[in-house]
Design an enzyme around this catalytic site. Structure first.
Site, PDB file in Angstrom:
ATOM      1  N   SER A   7     -13.713   8.059  97.315  1.00  0.00           N
ATOM      2  CA  SER A   7     -12.553   7.987  98.206  1.00  0.00           C
ATOM      3  C   SER A   7     -12.909   8.017  99.692  1.00  0.00           C
ATOM      4  O   SER A   7     -12.106   7.621 100.527  1.00  0.00           O
ATOM      5  CB  SER A   7     -11.588   9.137  97.900  1.00  0.00           C
ATOM      6  OG  SER A   7     -12.264  10.385  97.949  1.00  0.00           O
ATOM      7  N   ASP A  11      -6.012  15.529 104.148  1.00  0.00           N
ATOM      8  CA  ASP A  11      -5.342  16.057 102.966  1.00  0.00           C
ATOM      9  C   ASP A  11      -6.251  17.064 102.266  1.00  0.00           C
ATOM     10  O   ASP A  11      -7.227  17.530 102.847  1.00  0.00           O
ATOM     11  CB  ASP A  11      -4.879  14.928 102.036  1.00  0.00           C
ATOM     12  CG  ASP A  11      -6.031  14.184 101.348  1.00  0.00           C
ATOM     13  OD1 ASP A  11      -7.202  14.578 101.531  1.00  0.00           O
ATOM     14  OD2 ASP A  11      -5.764  13.210 100.616  1.00  0.00           O
ATOM     15  N   HIS A  39      -9.841  15.122 101.794  1.00  0.00           N
ATOM     16  CA  HIS A  39     -10.409  14.082 102.653  1.00  0.00           C
ATOM     17  C   HIS A  39     -10.282  14.358 104.143  1.00  0.00           C
ATOM     18  O   HIS A  39      -9.279  14.912 104.585  1.00  0.00           O
ATOM     19  CB  HIS A  39      -9.734  12.740 102.333  1.00  0.00           C
ATOM     20  CG  HIS A  39      -9.731  12.429 100.873  1.00  0.00           C
ATOM     21  ND1 HIS A  39      -8.627  12.626 100.075  1.00  0.00           N
ATOM     22  CD2 HIS A  39     -10.708  11.949 100.064  1.00  0.00           C
ATOM     23  CE1 HIS A  39      -8.919  12.278  98.829  1.00  0.00           C
ATOM     24  NE2 HIS A  39     -10.170  11.874  98.793  1.00  0.00           N
TER      25      HIS A  39
END
Length: 359
Positions: A33, A320, A323
């Site tokens: 990610s 978040d 991340h």
């Protein structure tokens, strides 16, 4: 006097050419990610998504599938190289299939899939594309002649993966575990296989990026043994073992892969330097998520359920629960692009871009 002015002018021209022109037409990225530019969005079977607000709000102004509020490291490095940001592989594949584009882009492709790991089984039940899956897609394009081999030899290859493997190692549902050293070695075997494959396909500029301090992410609040008031030391210990192994692979590249120029991006060190003196880098919060819910904003994903938002994402290290924010990515990118050996070695990406690889 005129000769001195002329020499100074020539020197400036040479300096400009050295800094402004780069020999890298494309970037091929593989990972999770931290790199994913939207592959999961185009994967109908994948439940790991960030294709909803407020993701993407601060640069693209709409969700792109990136797990942050703006650009990632790969996006910033592309801009530093003056090349277009790469498309997610699955988006490009769809466009080639439906005829909206004739062939795959010449500025590279992003194969990264959020939630994936170095180990093939990591989060496989969520429909993610593992590093092995990503590599197979790249291999197929080469075999089909859809990517020019000369382009491959001149490109940069970025690898960043392992955070999800390490995080999952501490999930209580995982009852049968290897000891930490054996687990790390199993991960590194997969990285070695990855390097072997891309080298055989022509990759000559290879950047392995370390994991950041995964034990410090807000999502650690979901692990029963993890502390709240400080980072999870046991997790970061495994991260550091893995990072040491990654750097060893880079050091061995000149011997094992003749003609290859490898670099190791010390992202862990860069993040810890930021955490030690946050005010210097514009941060007011380096522990909680800007967008999330519960303790440290780490109990639920941003954009889902009853999440809350901070006023200024640029002041938060974490966007978040898992991340970094775009501001964090920008600082990391600058360190990788032009940083000293404490940030990336033996060359930074700016220097790597101007070193002609031996083919």
């Amino acid at each position: 006097m005129e000769m001195k002015l002329l020499l100074n002018f020539v020197f400036l021209i040479i300096s400009f050419v050295a800094t402004a022109s780069h020999n890298v037409p494309a970037i091929f990225s593989f990972g999770d990610s931290l790199f994913d530019a939207g592959n999961n969005h185009f994967n109908r079977n994948c439940t790991v998504q960030a294709d909803f607000p407020p993701y993407g709000q601060n640069f693209f102004h709409h969700p792109t599938g990136r797990f942050t509020n703006g650009r990632t490291v790969v996006d910033f490095i592309s801009q530093f190289l003056n090349i277009d940001i790469q498309k997610p592989y699955l988006e490009a594949e769809m466009e080639v299939f439906n005829g909206s584009r004739k062939d795959y882009p010449s500025n590279g492709l992003n194969f990264a899939s959020a939630g994936s790991g170095v180990l093939n089984e990591t989060n496989k039940d969520m429909g993610v594309m593992s590093i092995q899956d990503q590599l197979r897609l790249f291999v197929n394009l080469i075999k089909q002649g859809r990517i020019d081999k000369n382009l491959v030899q001149q490109s940069m290859f970025f690898f960043e993966s392992g955070s999800n493997d390490v995080f999952n190692y501490f999930l209580p549902a995982l009852t049968i575990k290897l000891d930490p050293e054996a687990f790390v070695q199993r991960m590194l075997v997969e990285v070695q296989k990855f390097i072997d494959q891309i080298y055989k396909l022509g990759a000559r500029r290879i950047a392995l990026f370390s994991l950041g301090p995964v034990g410090c992410i807000p999502a650690r609040v979901n692990l029963p043994e993890a502390p709240i008031s400080k980072c999870y030391g046991k997790m970061n210990k495994i991260v550091k073992r893995y990072n040491i192994g990654l750097e060893s692979l880079v050091k061995d590249m000149p011997i094992n892969y003749p003609g290859t120029i490898g670099v190791y991006g010390a992202i862990y060190n860069t993040v810890q330097i930021i955490r030690a003196k946050p005010n210097r880098y514009g941060f007011t919060n380096t522990s909680s998520a800007c967008c999330g819910d519960g303790t440290l904003g780490g109990s639920a994903q941003c954009g889902l359920q009853n999440y809350t938002m901070c006023g200024n994402p640029n002041e938060f290290l974490f966007w978040d629960y898992f991340h970094p924010s775009e501001h964090s990515y920008k600082l990391i990118s600058k360190a990788l692009w032009s940083g000293k050996r404490s940030r990336i070695r033996p060359y930074n990406l700016k220097d790597l871009a101007n070193i002609a690889p031996h083919t």
